[in-house]
Scaffold this motif. Structure first.
Motif, short mmCIF file in Angstrom:
data_model
loop_
_atom_site.label_atom_id
_atom_site.label_comp_id
_atom_site.label_asym_id
_atom_site.label_seq_id
_atom_site.Cartn_x
_atom_site.Cartn_y
_atom_site.Cartn_z
N CYS A 20 5.52 -8.45 -28.06
CA CYS A 20 4.62 -9.53 -28.12
C CYS A 20 3.43 -9.33 -29.19
CB CYS A 20 3.98 -10.06 -26.94
SG CYS A 20 2.77 -8.81 -26.10
N TYR A 21 2.80 -8.28 -29.05
CA TYR A 21 1.74 -8.06 -29.97
C TYR A 21 2.27 -7.57 -31.38
CZ TYR A 21 1.10 -3.98 -27.07
OH TYR A 21 1.20 -2.86 -26.48
N GLY A 26 -1.01 -13.14 -33.96
CA GLY A 26 -1.96 -14.22 -33.85
C GLY A 26 -1.91 -14.63 -32.56
N LEU A 27 -1.12 -14.24 -31.58
CA LEU A 27 -1.20 -14.84 -30.39
C LEU A 27 -1.49 -13.75 -29.24
CD1 LEU A 27 1.77 -17.19 -30.68
CD2 LEU A 27 -0.61 -17.99 -30.31
N VAL A 38 -2.98 -12.31 -23.77
CA VAL A 38 -3.04 -13.62 -24.68
C VAL A 38 -4.40 -13.53 -25.30
CG1 VAL A 38 -3.10 -16.03 -24.64
CG2 VAL A 38 -1.56 -14.94 -23.24
N LEU A 39 -4.53 -13.99 -26.55
CA LEU A 39 -5.78 -14.04 -27.41
C LEU A 39 -6.29 -15.48 -27.08
CD1 LEU A 39 -4.81 -12.30 -30.65
CD2 LEU A 39 -6.04 -11.46 -28.72
N ARG A 62 10.86 -10.78 -19.65
CA ARG A 62 10.84 -12.25 -19.97
C ARG A 62 9.45 -12.55 -19.03
NH1 ARG A 62 15.13 -14.73 -21.05
NH2 ARG A 62 17.19 -13.43 -21.25
N ALA A 63 8.39 -11.76 -19.69
CA ALA A 63 7.11 -12.26 -18.74
C ALA A 63 6.23 -13.35 -19.60
CB ALA A 63 6.43 -10.79 -18.87
N ILE A 64 6.81 -13.61 -20.80
CA ILE A 64 6.20 -14.68 -21.61
C ILE A 64 6.84 -15.95 -21.49
CG2 ILE A 64 5.06 -15.35 -23.78
CD1 ILE A 64 5.72 -12.18 -24.75
N GLU A 65 5.57 -16.92 -21.23
CA GLU A 65 6.02 -18.31 -21.15
C GLU A 65 5.60 -19.10 -22.26
OE1 GLU A 65 7.23 -18.87 -16.42
OE2 GLU A 65 5.00 -19.19 -17.01
N LEU A 66 6.33 -20.22 -22.33
CA LEU A 66 5.61 -21.33 -23.17
C LEU A 66 5.40 -22.34 -22.36
CD1 LEU A 66 7.27 -21.74 -26.55
CD2 LEU A 66 5.25 -21.35 -26.26
#
Ligand code: F3S
Length: 70
Positions: A20-21, A26-27, A38-39, A62-66
């Motif tokens: 992710c990073y 940027g996020l 999360v920033l 799959r730990a990130i959700e929108l």
């Protein structure tokens, strides 16, 4: 009014893979142990929506959700 898109990390699922990073600096950032964070408040703009979706697709846990907020 349009919905606001935000990213969220489920800390119970995150294992610190770091995609992710790497993919969406940027996020997301990392904490002292390499887990993703999360920033800011995680708001996704049209400029970084592509990054956000890339991070979601590439997290092995799959730990990130929108999420959409009204
Ligand atoms: Fe964690 Fe997934 Fe990022 S496991 S460090 S949220 S790529």
């Amino acid at each position: 009014m349009s919905d606001t898109l935000k990213v969220q990390i489920d800390t119970r699922k995150c294992q610190g893979h770091g995609r992710c990073y790497d993919l969406a600096a940027g996020l997301f950032g990392d904490d002292d142990e390499g887990f993703g964070q999360v920033l800011g408040d995680g708001t996704v703009t049209s400029d970084n929506e592509q990054q956000a979706r890339l991070a979601v697709a590439n997290c092995p846990e799959r730990a990130i959700e929108l999420i959409e907020e009204n």
